[in-house]
Motif scaffolding. Structure first.
Motif, PDB file in Angstrom:
ATOM      1  N   PRO A   1       0.786  -1.228   0.000  1.00  0.00           N
ATOM      2  CA  PRO A   1       0.000   0.000   0.000  1.00  0.00           C
ATOM      3  C   PRO A   1       0.831   1.298   0.000  1.00  0.00           C
ATOM      4  O   PRO A   1       0.268   2.351   0.301  1.00  0.00           O
ATOM      5  CB  PRO A   1      -0.779  -0.119   1.306  1.00  0.00           C
ATOM      6  CG  PRO A   1       0.128  -0.873   2.218  1.00  0.00           C
ATOM      7  CD  PRO A   1       0.945  -1.783   1.355  1.00  0.00           C
ATOM      8  N   SER A   2       2.119   1.235  -0.315  1.00  0.00           N
ATOM      9  CA  SER A   2       2.878   2.480  -0.369  1.00  0.00           C
ATOM     10  C   SER A   2       2.229   3.435  -1.365  1.00  0.00           C
ATOM     11  O   SER A   2       1.874   3.027  -2.469  1.00  0.00           O
ATOM     12  CB  SER A   2       4.307   2.183  -0.808  1.00  0.00           C
ATOM     13  OG  SER A   2       4.913   3.356  -1.285  1.00  0.00           O
ATOM     14  N   PRO A   3       2.065   4.709  -0.985  1.00  0.00           N
ATOM     15  CA  PRO A   3       1.396   5.655  -1.889  1.00  0.00           C
ATOM     16  C   PRO A   3       2.154   5.830  -3.207  1.00  0.00           C
ATOM     17  O   PRO A   3       1.573   6.204  -4.217  1.00  0.00           O
ATOM     18  CB  PRO A   3       1.342   6.956  -1.107  1.00  0.00           C
ATOM     19  CG  PRO A   3       2.112   6.752   0.143  1.00  0.00           C
ATOM     20  CD  PRO A   3       2.436   5.321   0.304  1.00  0.00           C
ATOM     21  N   SER A   4       3.455   5.530  -3.205  1.00  0.00           N
ATOM     22  CA  SER A   4       4.223   5.694  -4.438  1.00  0.00           C
ATOM     23  C   SER A   4       4.056   4.523  -5.396  1.00  0.00           C
ATOM     24  O   SER A   4       4.619   4.524  -6.478  1.00  0.00           O
ATOM     25  CB  SER A   4       5.704   5.855  -4.107  1.00  0.00           C
ATOM     26  OG  SER A   4       5.885   6.946  -3.242  1.00  0.00           O
ATOM     27  N   SER A   5       3.298   3.491  -4.966  1.00  0.00           N
ATOM     28  CA  SER A   5       3.156   2.314  -5.830  1.00  0.00           C
ATOM     29  C   SER A   5       2.350   2.655  -7.079  1.00  0.00           C
ATOM     30  O   SER A   5       2.513   2.044  -8.113  1.00  0.00           O
ATOM     31  CB  SER A   5       2.504   1.178  -5.062  1.00  0.00           C
ATOM     32  OG  SER A   5       1.139   1.449  -4.863  1.00  0.00           O
ATOM     33  N   ASN A   6       1.470   3.628  -6.960  1.00  0.00           N
ATOM     34  CA  ASN A   6       0.630   4.006  -8.091  1.00  0.00           C
ATOM     35  C   ASN A   6       0.708   5.529  -8.231  1.00  0.00           C
ATOM     36  O   ASN A   6      -0.164   6.253  -7.787  1.00  0.00           O
ATOM     37  CB  ASN A   6      -0.807   3.542  -7.822  1.00  0.00           C
ATOM     38  CG  ASN A   6      -1.689   3.720  -9.029  1.00  0.00           C
ATOM     39  OD1 ASN A   6      -1.215   3.963 -10.143  1.00  0.00           O
ATOM     40  ND2 ASN A   6      -2.986   3.623  -8.828  1.00  0.00           N
TER      41      ASN A   6
ATOM     42  N   ASP B   1      11.041  11.958  -8.094  1.00  0.00           N
ATOM     43  CA  ASP B   1      10.367  11.673  -6.833  1.00  0.00           C
ATOM     44  C   ASP B   1       8.923  11.302  -7.159  1.00  0.00           C
ATOM     45  O   ASP B   1       8.217  12.056  -7.824  1.00  0.00           O
ATOM     46  CB  ASP B   1      10.424  12.936  -5.964  1.00  0.00           C
ATOM     47  CG  ASP B   1       9.677  12.754  -4.660  1.00  0.00           C
ATOM     48  OD1 ASP B   1       9.411  11.588  -4.291  1.00  0.00           O
ATOM     49  OD2 ASP B   1       9.359  13.772  -4.014  1.00  0.00           O
ATOM     50  N   LEU B   2       8.520  10.125  -6.717  1.00  0.00           N
ATOM     51  CA  LEU B   2       7.169   9.669  -7.066  1.00  0.00           C
ATOM     52  C   LEU B   2       6.180   9.848  -5.911  1.00  0.00           C
ATOM     53  O   LEU B   2       5.047   9.396  -5.996  1.00  0.00           O
ATOM     54  CB  LEU B   2       7.199   8.207  -7.495  1.00  0.00           C
ATOM     55  CG  LEU B   2       7.998   7.893  -8.768  1.00  0.00           C
ATOM     56  CD1 LEU B   2       7.983   6.405  -9.045  1.00  0.00           C
ATOM     57  CD2 LEU B   2       7.446   8.645  -9.972  1.00  0.00           C
ATOM     58  N   SER B   3       6.629  10.541  -4.842  1.00  0.00           N
ATOM     59  CA  SER B   3       5.698  10.625  -3.710  1.00  0.00           C
ATOM     60  C   SER B   3       4.512  11.529  -4.059  1.00  0.00           C
ATOM     61  O   SER B   3       4.645  12.530  -4.758  1.00  0.00           O
ATOM     62  CB  SER B   3       6.418  11.106  -2.452  1.00  0.00           C
ATOM     63  OG  SER B   3       7.254  12.184  -2.770  1.00  0.00           O
ATOM     64  N   PRO B   4       3.346  11.139  -3.572  1.00  0.00           N
ATOM     65  CA  PRO B   4       2.107  11.809  -4.004  1.00  0.00           C
ATOM     66  C   PRO B   4       1.919  13.201  -3.400  1.00  0.00           C
ATOM     67  O   PRO B   4       2.470  13.506  -2.350  1.00  0.00           O
ATOM     68  CB  PRO B   4       1.027  10.859  -3.502  1.00  0.00           C
ATOM     69  CG  PRO B   4       1.638  10.137  -2.355  1.00  0.00           C
ATOM     70  CD  PRO B   4       3.101  10.047  -2.624  1.00  0.00           C
ATOM     71  N   ARG B   5       1.174  14.029  -4.098  1.00  0.00           N
ATOM     72  CA  ARG B   5       0.799  15.349  -3.584  1.00  0.00           C
ATOM     73  C   ARG B   5      -0.632  15.357  -3.097  1.00  0.00           C
ATOM     74  O   ARG B   5      -1.092  16.313  -2.510  1.00  0.00           O
ATOM     75  CB  ARG B   5       0.915  16.390  -4.714  1.00  0.00           C
ATOM     76  CG  ARG B   5       2.310  16.534  -5.220  1.00  0.00           C
ATOM     77  CD  ARG B   5       2.312  16.965  -6.678  1.00  0.00           C
ATOM     78  NE  ARG B   5       3.658  16.860  -7.193  1.00  0.00           N
ATOM     79  CZ  ARG B   5       4.344  17.889  -7.662  1.00  0.00           C
ATOM     80  NH1 ARG B   5       3.804  19.075  -7.754  1.00  0.00           N
ATOM     81  NH2 ARG B   5       5.561  17.717  -8.091  1.00  0.00           N
TER      82      ARG B   5
ATOM     83  N   ASN C   1       3.671  13.013 -11.630  1.00  0.00           N
ATOM     84  CA  ASN C   1       4.906  12.278 -11.361  1.00  0.00           C
ATOM     85  C   ASN C   1       5.237  11.309 -12.490  1.00  0.00           C
ATOM     86  O   ASN C   1       6.401  11.098 -12.833  1.00  0.00           O
ATOM     87  CB  ASN C   1       4.790  11.502 -10.044  1.00  0.00           C
ATOM     88  CG  ASN C   1       4.766  12.434  -8.844  1.00  0.00           C
ATOM     89  OD1 ASN C   1       5.253  13.559  -8.939  1.00  0.00           O
ATOM     90  ND2 ASN C   1       4.200  11.977  -7.744  1.00  0.00           N
ATOM     91  N   VAL C   2       4.187  10.700 -13.029  1.00  0.00           N
ATOM     92  CA  VAL C   2       4.387   9.772 -14.149  1.00  0.00           C
ATOM     93  C   VAL C   2       4.955  10.543 -15.342  1.00  0.00           C
ATOM     94  O   VAL C   2       5.929  10.111 -15.976  1.00  0.00           O
ATOM     95  CB  VAL C   2       3.061   9.080 -14.536  1.00  0.00           C
ATOM     96  CG1 VAL C   2       3.230   8.246 -15.792  1.00  0.00           C
ATOM     97  CG2 VAL C   2       2.564   8.201 -13.395  1.00  0.00           C
ATOM     98  N   ALA C   3       4.369  11.712 -15.612  1.00  0.00           N
ATOM     99  CA  ALA C   3       4.851  12.526 -16.738  1.00  0.00           C
ATOM    100  C   ALA C   3       6.313  12.913 -16.525  1.00  0.00           C
ATOM    101  O   ALA C   3       7.135  12.835 -17.455  1.00  0.00           O
ATOM    102  CB  ALA C   3       3.984  13.769 -16.897  1.00  0.00           C
ATOM    103  N   ALA C   4       6.653  13.280 -15.281  1.00  0.00           N
ATOM    104  CA  ALA C   4       8.038  13.648 -14.987  1.00  0.00           C
ATOM    105  C   ALA C   4       8.971  12.455 -15.191  1.00  0.00           C
ATOM    106  O   ALA C   4      10.093  12.610 -15.708  1.00  0.00           O
ATOM    107  CB  ALA C   4       8.142  14.160 -13.557  1.00  0.00           C
TER     108      ALA C   4
END
Lengths: 271, 464
Positions: free
Chosen positions: A100-105, A233-237, A110-113
């Protein structure tokens, strides 16, 4: 003769491992997502993108290589392997932590970056490796954001042909023509490479990976990268507050005659 | 609760590891439950003298292999072989691609092909294009170079949609291609395998009007010409699958009937050499798959087209049919699953007395029972296939798989009709077709009685 720049198109096809379209979606126990312990497969719009890239290669002979890219947990390798079995030449996997890490999806921005980072890296690797065309699904069927393609074009400063129902690339001039289905007809736009194209449903019909190609895919290379390797960095906003089912439909009643019906409609303020 | 308190008050490392066996079972159980519900900080769990198993046996921990356990495990490492549900990445992908192909390409044509008793040529072409007609054939010969299990999975997936199509694929792969691959000389392999992998359908011709289960009583003859270069084939073959569309035929004929079964020889025969396709059978099930009567009237076959050794045809037939049976088991397995999937979905949609009929316990228990039986058929089939791949003895496993899967298929598809009620009895629904198709499972590639005899004879060897 020295091949012109256009003869060396490298196509990047980002593909997402999403919950299979045929699966009945259920809300997860914590009410903050959906049950992901179900069958996954390649996002159908991405499948169309892979197909279109392969057709472009077969049709125009202008494509040097098709690179599939996936950003996701370990199992995304399966999705990349499918792209390779369909006909992509190589693959890049940006490995994210498991749910369930928020960066998993990761979120679209972030995907565009991340996609941009892969493209920048390809440019740094030399002119013959540089990616000039991105063909990607217009949206993923799991989160339906539909914004990655546009964001990517913005970040790169490239042209964009979104929701393409037809794609033509002229080998000699490097001109790209994208046909889009809009209300009341078709819109045709012209651009030059490099460009980001997002696929609509009618662009192409994905092929089945044939058995010999499945075996060949085994020998194709999948490069595995960590987000840090690309300096991203893939961490969510954003955080999901809740996910809920649409309200259940409630059964109606029966009326004896038209008068009663009209009266009921009046009571409901409908007429 | 006592356990929970104990646990939370004491650092895990100070818990005597031998505590659990000395306390009452109830206490021990609550301890183990609480240990699994209380995540320990990693530094504590790292210094723990023993894993959860020391406080009470936890089934989960006892069965997981070391690589999947994060905590250090003081139990001796158990290197058990993987379960039968382990597949290679290619096998998983093949299953997925065949499933899609079956649902999207074959699915819409199933009813029409059944009613008209004709296989759509586009489907056969599709099977070739997908590489499904040379699954085990080497890449050098134009094949997909996959495993035997891959063929089994392909047959299973095709059968979920149409057992007529799957038998075409099964016979072509597990009987025709395999015979050439395993027994053929280089000449026949190089000449015929590429065609069989890309666009020519093959047929396996053993049965005759007077020789079914008693296969080696076959009467087709092959006389060596005085030049020693050719054989002349005469006779007829019956119930030959794929023969309506095939161009290559593996024909079993006797070069010297006085030698009995030791005269039986296998020949690779091209249709153009004079193979006559006579009557096409009108069947109860698998109607889209052609089954014809063949006749050979002075068909001249080059001696180099003998597959395997002269007089060893009986051995080829026995060995190939042993593995072929696993293919039929897979066909019956897929069929059972296809019928089950359709009918159970329907039963949860169809409402009577204000609720889905599937919500009645009387229905639900039937689903559970049949699901269990399908699982047994699947395990038998997959295990037989893996045994074959591992080069181990698989004859009995194959016989059991085929015998059992055909029974399960009949039961599942028969009940599927009942579960769908009146509409299940109509030809608008596919369940009746599954049931009609299931009946052949107990007959071809060795009847149920022949399978039982194989198993029984083996038992007798063990017990006498």
């Amino acid at each position: 003769m020295i091949p012109s720049r256009v003869n060396l198109i490298n196509v990047l096809v980002p593909v997402k491992r999403a919950i299979d379209y045929a699966v009945k979606i259920r809300i997860a126990k914590d009410g903050k997502g959906v049950d992901t312990t179900v069958k996954h497969s390649m996002n159908p719009f991405d499948e169309i993108a892979v197909e279109e890239a392969i057709r472009l290669k077969e049709r125009t002979k202008a494509v040097t290589s098709i690179i599939a890219l996936s950003i996701g947990p370990a199992k995304s390798v399966e999705t990349l392997r499918t792209a390779l079995a369909m006909g992509a030449d190589s693959a890049v996997h940006i490995v994210t932590p498991e749910a369930p890490s928020p960066s998993s999806n990761p979120e679209p921005v972030n995907v565009a970056a991340a996609i941009k980072a892969v493209i920048d890296r390809s440019k740094a690797a030399g002119a013959d490796k540089a990616i000039d065309l991105v063909i990607m699904g217009k949206q993923a069927i799991d989160d339906d954001s539909g914004s990655t393609g546009g964001m990517l074009a913005g970040m790169l400063g490239w042209g964009q042909g979104t929701f393409a129902s037809k794609l033509d690339v002229d080998k000699a001039s490097g001109k790209v023509e994208v046909t889009r289905e809009i209300d009341g007809g078709l819109s045709r736009i012209e651009s030059k490479l490099p460009i980001v194209v997002t696929t609509d449903l009618r662009l192409s019909e994905p092929r089945y990976a044939s058995l010999p190609n499945i075996m060949k895919a085994k020998k194709k290379k999948i490069e595995s990268l960590k987000p840090e390797d690309l300096g991203i960095d893939l961490s969510p906003r954003m955080s999901v507050l809740s996910v809920s089912e649409p309200p259940k439909r409630v059964g109606g009643g029966k009326v004896e005659n038209v008068d009663e019906l009209v009266q009921k409609l009046k009571e409901g303020g409908i007429v | 609760m006592l356990a929970r308190t104990l646990r939370s008050n004491l650092p895990a490392s100070s818990l005597p590891s031998r505590l659990a066996p000395t306390i009452t079972p109830i206490f021990s159980r609550s301890l183990s439950t609480s240990s699994s519900s209380l995540p320990l900080p990693s530094h504590q769990s790292a210094s723990k003298p023993a894993n959860t198993s020391a406080y009470g046996r936890n089934l989960h921990v006892s069965a997981v292999r070391k690589s999947e356990v994060e905590e250090p495990n003081t139990r001796p490492e158990i290197n058990t072989p993987p379960s039968i549900y382990n597949f290679t990445e290619e096998e998983e992908m093949l299953r997925e691609t065949v499933r899609k192909f079956a649902q999207e390409v074959i699915g819409p044509k199933v009813t029409e092909m059944d009613e008209s008793e004709v296989m759509d040529p586009e489907i056969i072409k599709g099977l070739f294009d997908q590489g499904l007609m040379g699954i085990e054939t080497s890449a050098e010969h134009g094949g997909s170079e996959m495993s035997f299990m891959a063929a089994i999975l392909a047959v299973e997936e095709l059968s979920k949609v149409d057992p007529s199509v799957s038998v075409c694929c099964d016979v072509h792969n597990t009987l025709v291609n395999s015979t050439l691959r395993l027994f053929g000389n280089d000449y026949v392999k190089d000449k015929y395998l590429p065609g069989l992998a890309t666009n020519v359908l093959g047929s396996f011709c053993l049965s005759e009007p007077n020789s079914g289960s008693d296969a080696f009583a076959l009467q087709t003859t092959a006389k060596l010409e005085p030049d020693g270069e050719h054989y002349i084939l005469n006779g007829s073959k019956m119930w030959i699958t794929n023969s309506g569309e095939a161009d290559y035929f593996l024909v079993f004929a006797n070069i010297d009937p006085s030698k009995g079964y030791k005269g039986i020889t296998c020949f690779m025969v091209e249709k153009d050499w004079g193979v006559q396709i006579a009557k096409k059978e009108k069947k109860l099930g698998i109607r889209a798959s052609s089954t014809c009567l063949l006749s050979f009237d002075d068909v001249k076959v080059p001696a180099k087209n003998v597959v395997g050794e002269v007089g060893k045809g009986y051995k080829i037939a026995i060995e190939i049919l042993n593995e072929g049976r696993i293919g039929i088991a897979a066909q019956m397995l897929g069929l059972a699953q296809g019928a089950f999937d359709y009918a159970v979905t329907y039963a949860f949609q169809r409402k009577q007395f204000g609720k889905p009929v599937g919500d009645n316990q009387g229905m639900g228990f039937q689903f559970a029972e049949v699901a269990t039986e399908i699982e047994t058929a699947r395990l038998l089939t997959y295990n037989a296939a893996r045994l074959k791949e591992e080069g181990k003895e698989f004859k009995i496993a194959a016989a059991m798989a085929k015998y059992h899967a055909s029974k399960v298929a009949q039961k599942a598809s028969g009940l599927a009709i009942e579960w769908c009620g009146g509409v299940g009895f109509t030809r608008d629904l596919p369940v009746q077709k599954f049931w009609r198709d299931s009946m052949i499972g107990a007959i071809y590639e060795g009847t149920s009685n022949i399978q039982l005899e194989t198993i029984w004879k083996d038992l007798k060897k063990k017990y006498t």
